[in-house]
Design an enzyme around this catalytic site. Sequence first.
Site, PDB file in Angstrom:
ATOM      1  N   ASP A  33       0.773  -1.106   0.126  1.00 62.88           N
ATOM      2  CA  ASP A  33      -0.204   0.030   0.021  1.00 62.88           C
ATOM      3  C   ASP A  33       1.241   1.351  -0.111  1.00 62.88           C
ATOM      4  O   ASP A  33       1.574   1.504   1.398  1.00 62.88           O
ATOM      5  CB  ASP A  33      -0.605  -0.159   1.234  1.00 62.88           C
ATOM      6  N   GLU A  58      -1.293  -1.762  -4.584  1.00 60.09           N
ATOM      7  CA  GLU A  58      -2.714  -0.512  -4.881  1.00 60.09           C
ATOM      8  C   GLU A  58      -2.708   0.291  -5.908  1.00 60.09           C
ATOM      9  O   GLU A  58      -1.209   1.590  -5.730  1.00 60.09           O
ATOM     10  CB  GLU A  58      -3.167  -0.204  -3.436  1.00 60.09           C
ATOM     11  N   ASP A 106      -2.263   0.994   7.109  1.00 57.96           N
ATOM     12  CA  ASP A 106      -0.923   0.471   5.689  1.00 57.96           C
ATOM     13  C   ASP A 106      -0.608  -0.664   5.174  1.00 57.96           C
ATOM     14  O   ASP A 106      -1.012  -1.312   4.630  1.00 57.96           O
ATOM     15  CB  ASP A 106      -0.527   1.633   6.057  1.00 57.96           C
TER      16      ASP A 106
END
Length: 165
Positions: free
Chosen positions: A7, A67, A139
């Site tokens: 992420d 992502e 996260d």
Amino acid sequence: MIVLGLDPGLGTTGWGVIRAEGSRLSHVANGRIATNAKQELGARLVELDRALTQLLAEFEPAAAAVEEVFVNKNPQSTLKLGQARGVALLAAAKAGIVVGEYAPSLVKKAVVGTGAAEKAQVHAMVSRLLPGVEIAGSDAADALAVAICHVHHLGSVRSDHTRSG
């Protein structure tokens, strides 16, 4: 198969490593890479690359997933996120790993069942899918969710090939 989920963010990049054996998932490790906001941009990107390269060497994942960038209201934030994503993609490419890229809504749908899930729902579902995991913050939870999404995607690609072959 070992899968690394990321992420990305310039300030904090979450990471999660899972093992997939058939449909069984297990937690390997997770954490956060924080860069020093007082450093200039180039130094922060080097710091992120160094940490990611170390993770890739330590866990030797067979696959990785990141992502995709979503557009923030602040274009400067979106640009910094894109730069951190670029470093993540580069680090994996240098290690010879092809990276899956997933929209946040697709990650949420794969983990929770709906693309409109809240962060807390994603965190709770990651905890359920990876029993006993101690998650190092939101996260890291998002990164584990990205890894889970990638495993699901790889599984559906394999079963599509099996059906069409």
